[in-house]
Scaffold this motif. Structure first.
Motif, PDB file in Angstrom:
ATOM      1  N   ASP A  34       0.859  -1.182   0.000  1.00  0.00           N
ATOM      2  CA  ASP A  34       0.000   0.000   0.000  1.00  0.00           C
ATOM      3  C   ASP A  34       0.896   1.232   0.000  1.00  0.00           C
ATOM      4  O   ASP A  34       1.573   1.551   0.989  1.00  0.00           O
ATOM      5  CB  ASP A  34      -0.909  -0.005   1.231  1.00  0.00           C
ATOM      6  CG  ASP A  34      -1.938   1.135   1.221  1.00  0.00           C
ATOM      7  OD1 ASP A  34      -1.693   2.148   0.534  1.00  0.00           O
ATOM      8  OD2 ASP A  34      -2.961   1.019   1.908  1.00  0.00           O
ATOM      9  N   GLU A  63     -11.153  -9.466   5.336  1.00  0.00           N
ATOM     10  CA  GLU A  63     -10.907 -10.190   4.082  1.00  0.00           C
ATOM     11  C   GLU A  63     -12.229 -10.317   3.338  1.00  0.00           C
ATOM     12  O   GLU A  63     -13.149 -11.024   3.782  1.00  0.00           O
ATOM     13  CB  GLU A  63     -10.314 -11.566   4.370  1.00  0.00           C
ATOM     14  CG  GLU A  63      -8.947 -11.488   5.063  1.00  0.00           C
ATOM     15  CD  GLU A  63      -8.415 -12.844   5.447  1.00  0.00           C
ATOM     16  OE1 GLU A  63      -7.513 -13.352   4.743  1.00  0.00           O
ATOM     17  OE2 GLU A  63      -8.899 -13.399   6.458  1.00  0.00           O
ATOM     18  N   ARG A  68     -10.038  -8.548  -1.710  1.00  0.00           N
ATOM     19  CA  ARG A  68      -9.418  -7.395  -1.062  1.00  0.00           C
ATOM     20  C   ARG A  68      -9.195  -7.676   0.420  1.00  0.00           C
ATOM     21  O   ARG A  68     -10.045  -8.254   1.095  1.00  0.00           O
ATOM     22  CB  ARG A  68     -10.281  -6.148  -1.212  1.00  0.00           C
ATOM     23  CG  ARG A  68      -9.490  -4.880  -0.878  1.00  0.00           C
ATOM     24  CD  ARG A  68     -10.269  -3.604  -1.036  1.00  0.00           C
ATOM     25  NE  ARG A  68     -11.269  -3.574  -2.060  1.00  0.00           N
ATOM     26  CZ  ARG A  68     -11.057  -3.317  -3.342  1.00  0.00           C
ATOM     27  NH1 ARG A  68      -9.818  -3.117  -3.770  1.00  0.00           N
ATOM     28  NH2 ARG A  68     -12.058  -3.279  -4.198  1.00  0.00           N
ATOM     29  N   ARG A  69      -8.027  -7.239   0.919  1.00  0.00           N
ATOM     30  CA  ARG A  69      -7.706  -7.359   2.344  1.00  0.00           C
ATOM     31  C   ARG A  69      -7.433  -5.963   2.897  1.00  0.00           C
ATOM     32  O   ARG A  69      -6.848  -5.123   2.213  1.00  0.00           O
ATOM     33  CB  ARG A  69      -6.508  -8.277   2.568  1.00  0.00           C
ATOM     34  CG  ARG A  69      -6.754  -9.702   2.143  1.00  0.00           C
ATOM     35  CD  ARG A  69      -5.612 -10.630   2.531  1.00  0.00           C
ATOM     36  NE  ARG A  69      -4.361 -10.258   1.864  1.00  0.00           N
ATOM     37  CZ  ARG A  69      -3.207 -10.898   2.049  1.00  0.00           C
ATOM     38  NH1 ARG A  69      -3.140 -11.921   2.899  1.00  0.00           N
ATOM     39  NH2 ARG A  69      -2.123 -10.522   1.406  1.00  0.00           N
ATOM     40  N   LEU A  70      -7.828  -5.766   4.127  1.00  0.00           N
ATOM     41  CA  LEU A  70      -7.743  -4.441   4.728  1.00  0.00           C
ATOM     42  C   LEU A  70      -7.449  -4.598   6.214  1.00  0.00           C
ATOM     43  O   LEU A  70      -8.095  -5.387   6.899  1.00  0.00           O
ATOM     44  CB  LEU A  70      -9.075  -3.725   4.498  1.00  0.00           C
ATOM     45  CG  LEU A  70      -9.247  -2.270   4.871  1.00  0.00           C
ATOM     46  CD1 LEU A  70     -10.344  -1.657   4.004  1.00  0.00           C
ATOM     47  CD2 LEU A  70      -9.588  -2.079   6.333  1.00  0.00           C
ATOM     48  N   VAL A 101      -4.698  -1.079   2.739  1.00  0.00           N
ATOM     49  CA  VAL A 101      -5.562  -1.804   1.816  1.00  0.00           C
ATOM     50  C   VAL A 101      -4.767  -2.382   0.655  1.00  0.00           C
ATOM     51  O   VAL A 101      -3.838  -1.753   0.158  1.00  0.00           O
ATOM     52  CB  VAL A 101      -6.656  -0.876   1.243  1.00  0.00           C
ATOM     53  CG1 VAL A 101      -7.676  -1.683   0.435  1.00  0.00           C
ATOM     54  CG2 VAL A 101      -7.351  -0.078   2.330  1.00  0.00           C
ATOM     55  N   SER A 102      -5.158  -3.586   0.218  1.00  0.00           N
ATOM     56  CA  SER A 102      -4.633  -4.178  -1.010  1.00  0.00           C
ATOM     57  C   SER A 102      -5.575  -5.297  -1.453  1.00  0.00           C
ATOM     58  O   SER A 102      -6.090  -6.046  -0.613  1.00  0.00           O
ATOM     59  CB  SER A 102      -3.219  -4.728  -0.785  1.00  0.00           C
ATOM     60  OG  SER A 102      -2.711  -5.283  -1.973  1.00  0.00           O
ATOM     61  N   PRO A 103      -5.816  -5.430  -2.757  1.00  0.00           N
ATOM     62  CA  PRO A 103      -5.353  -4.531  -3.826  1.00  0.00           C
ATOM     63  C   PRO A 103      -6.305  -3.354  -4.004  1.00  0.00           C
ATOM     64  O   PRO A 103      -7.479  -3.416  -3.659  1.00  0.00           O
ATOM     65  CB  PRO A 103      -5.380  -5.437  -5.062  1.00  0.00           C
ATOM     66  CG  PRO A 103      -6.507  -6.390  -4.785  1.00  0.00           C
ATOM     67  CD  PRO A 103      -6.499  -6.624  -3.298  1.00  0.00           C
ATOM     68  N   GLY A 104      -5.794  -2.258  -4.548  1.00  0.00           N
ATOM     69  CA  GLY A 104      -6.625  -1.124  -4.899  1.00  0.00           C
ATOM     70  C   GLY A 104      -7.232  -0.398  -3.720  1.00  0.00           C
ATOM     71  O   GLY A 104      -6.711  -0.415  -2.603  1.00  0.00           O
ATOM     72  N   THR A 105      -8.353   0.246  -3.993  1.00  0.00           N
ATOM     73  CA  THR A 105      -9.073   1.055  -3.006  1.00  0.00           C
ATOM     74  C   THR A 105     -10.410   0.401  -2.709  1.00  0.00           C
ATOM     75  O   THR A 105     -11.071  -0.090  -3.625  1.00  0.00           O
ATOM     76  CB  THR A 105      -9.317   2.472  -3.571  1.00  0.00           C
ATOM     77  OG1 THR A 105      -8.058   3.070  -3.883  1.00  0.00           O
ATOM     78  CG2 THR A 105     -10.046   3.351  -2.565  1.00  0.00           C
ATOM     79  N   PRO A 106     -10.839   0.376  -1.449  1.00  0.00           N
ATOM     80  CA  PRO A 106     -12.155  -0.214  -1.154  1.00  0.00           C
ATOM     81  C   PRO A 106     -13.270   0.587  -1.806  1.00  0.00           C
ATOM     82  O   PRO A 106     -13.155   1.807  -1.977  1.00  0.00           O
ATOM     83  CB  PRO A 106     -12.233  -0.149   0.373  1.00  0.00           C
ATOM     84  CG  PRO A 106     -11.325   0.971   0.748  1.00  0.00           C
ATOM     85  CD  PRO A 106     -10.201   0.937  -0.243  1.00  0.00           C
ATOM     86  N   GLU A 110     -17.639  -1.683   0.880  1.00  0.00           N
ATOM     87  CA  GLU A 110     -16.626  -2.294   1.742  1.00  0.00           C
ATOM     88  C   GLU A 110     -16.240  -1.358   2.878  1.00  0.00           C
ATOM     89  O   GLU A 110     -16.083  -1.784   4.029  1.00  0.00           O
ATOM     90  CB  GLU A 110     -15.401  -2.666   0.907  1.00  0.00           C
ATOM     91  CG  GLU A 110     -15.671  -3.795  -0.072  1.00  0.00           C
ATOM     92  CD  GLU A 110     -14.542  -3.988  -1.072  1.00  0.00           C
ATOM     93  OE1 GLU A 110     -14.387  -5.128  -1.579  1.00  0.00           O
ATOM     94  OE2 GLU A 110     -13.826  -3.016  -1.366  1.00  0.00           O
TER      95      GLU A 110
END
Length: 362
Positions: A34, A63, A68-70, A101-106, A110
Motif C-alpha cells: 500500500d 478479508e 481485497r484485504r484491509l 488496503v490491497s489490492p486497490g481502493t475499497p 466495503e
C-alpha cells in the motif's frame, strides 16, 4: 500478544471475514504494497505503543470475498473492561493510523462494512485517524454514528528530486536560511542507531522550559505534560525497533547540542516526527532550516516521494516555518464513535484549565 480470533461478518451484499488481532504477516505484507502507508501505520509502530504504555493489540483484518484485504490498526488499554476503554488508531500523541488496503481502493460498500463493524465494538470509544493519502470513499462511507474531526497535516511533494525541490518548492527565505547555516560553525551528525537519543532528549527538556514560557504555563505542569506525552523511553523504543529507518539529525554549535529532529522512513514516505532545540544557540545560525534541508535531501536520495512535516496550528509560527519548505496542507480526518461524550467533556475541561492558567497555544 493476543491470540487471533476470526469470524464472518455479514455485510450488505458484501460478505467479509474479520480476524483480530490482525496477523502480523498479513499486516506487514499490506504495509509493503500500500503506497500510502506511513511508518506510523506499521505493526512496528504498534509494538512501540505497547512497549511504552498500558496498551495491547486490537487491530482488525478484513478479508472480502472479492480478494481485497484491509487492516485497521487499533490499540486498547490493557486490563480494563471493554466498555471503559477506547480502541484507537492511535491513542493520544501517537499520531496518524488508518487502514491499509490491497489490492486497490475499497469501494463504498466495503468501507461501510468496516465502519459498521467498528461501530459494533463494545469499546466506550472507537477512533480512527486517516492519513493524507486516504481515499475520499472513507468520508462518504462514514455513518452518522461516527463524528468527524478535521485535522490538517503539512506534506512536501518530492517529485522531481532534490534539485527541483530546492529550486521550485523551497521559498527564498528558506534557501537563504540554509546558506546562512552552512556558513556558520555548525556540525551536523546523523545517527541511525539510537546513540543520540540522550542528546535529543536533553534538548527536548530544554524546549519544555521555552514552551512553558511561551504558553504562560507553570513549568512544573509543562514538564509533567510533556514527559507524559513524550517520555524518553518512547524515543528509545522507536529508535530501537525502527533501526536505520529512524534517523536523528543533531546540529552542534560551539560544542553544544543546538537543535535536533527525528525522521522516520517507510516506503515512499519520510516523516518528521519530533524536534527540539536550544533556541539561544540554534536560532541565530538557522540550525533547524539546515537539519530539515538535509533530511529532505536524504529522503530524495532514498527514493521517497513525500516528506511529512506533521500537524501545526494554522497561522502559527510553526505553520509558517513549514510553509517555507513548500509543504502543502492536506486533510487527515479522524472519525470517532463514542457511547458517552467523553471527548467533548475532556475538551471542555482542558479549555477551562487553559482559561484558568491564561494558557496560550504556541
Amino acid at each position: 500478544m493476543n491470540s487471533a480470533v476470526a469470524h464472518p461478518v455479514a455485510g450488505p451484499s458484501c460478505p467479509v471475514r474479520v480476524t483480530s488481532p490482525a496477523p502480523r504477516a498479513v499486516w506487514r505484507q499490506l504495509a509493503s504494497v500500500d503506497e500510502n502507508t506511513l511508518a506510523s501505520q506499521t505493526p512496528t509502530w504498534l509494538d512501540c505503543i505497547c512497549a511504552t504504555g498500558p496498551f495491547e493489540d486490537a487491530s482488525r483484518l478484513y478479508e472480502f470475498e472479492g480478494g481485497r484485504r484491509l487492516v485497521v490498526p487499533l490499540a486498547r488499554r490493557r486490563g480494563w473492561p471493554a466498555w471503559l476503554v477506547g480502541e484507537d488508531s492511535w491513542p493520544s500523541d501517537w499520531g496518524i493510523g488508518g487502514p491499509l488496503v490491497s489490492p486497490g481502493t475499497p469501494d463504498e460498500t466495503e468501507a461501510r462494512v468496516v465502519f459498521d463493524d467498528l461501530a459494533r465494538r463494545p469499546a466506550l470509544r472507537v477512533g480512527v485517524r486517516f492519513g493524507p493519502g486516504a481515499d475520499p470513499v472513507w468520508a462518504r462511507a462514514a455513518p452518522q454514528s461516527f463524528g468527524a474531526e478535521e485535522h490538517m497535516t503539512q506534506v512536501l511533494d518530492l517529485d522531481g528530486g532534490f534539485g527541483t525541490v530546492w529550486d521550485r518548492r523551497f521559498h527564498g527565505r528558506v534557501r537563504r536560511a540554509v546558506r546562512r547555516a552552512e556558513r556558520s560553525a555548525i556540525k551536523v551528525e546523523v545517527d541511525r542507531t539510537g546513540r543520540l537519543v540522550p542528546a535529543f532528549y536533553h534538548l527536548y527538556e530544554q524546549s519544555m522550559v521555552r514552551w512553558a514560557r511561551q504558553q504562560h504555563e507553570p513549568l512544573a505542569l509543562a514538564r509533567w505534560r510533556q514527559t507524559r506525552s513524550f517520555p524518553r523511553q518512547r524515543l528509545e523504543a522507536v529508535a530501537d525497533r525502527f533501526g536505520e529507518s529512524c534517523a536523528i539529525y543533531l546540529a552542534w554549535c560551539a560544542g553544544e547540542p543546538a537543535a535536533a529532529i527525528v525522521v522516520l522512513r517507510h516506503g515512499d514516505h519520510a516523516k518528521y516526527w519530533r524536534g527540539a532545540m536550544n533556541r539561544d544557540l540554534a536560532h541565530p545560525v538557522r540550525a533547524n532550516f539546515l537539519l530539515h534541508h538535509l533530511a529532505v535531501e536524504d529522503a530524495c536520495e532514498a527514493g521517497c516521494r513525500y516528506y511529512h512535516l506533521g500537524d501545526s496550528r494554522p497561522g502559527s509560527s510553526l505553520a509558517h516555518f513549514k510553509d517555507g519548505f513548500g509543504a502543502e496542507s492536506r486533510s487527515t480526518p479522524a472519525f470517532l464513535r463514542e457511547r458517552l461524550p467523553v471527548s467533548a467533556a475532556d475538551r471542555r475541561l482542558r479549555s477551562a484549565v487553559k482559561r484558568l492558567l491564561r494558557f496560550e497555544d504556541a
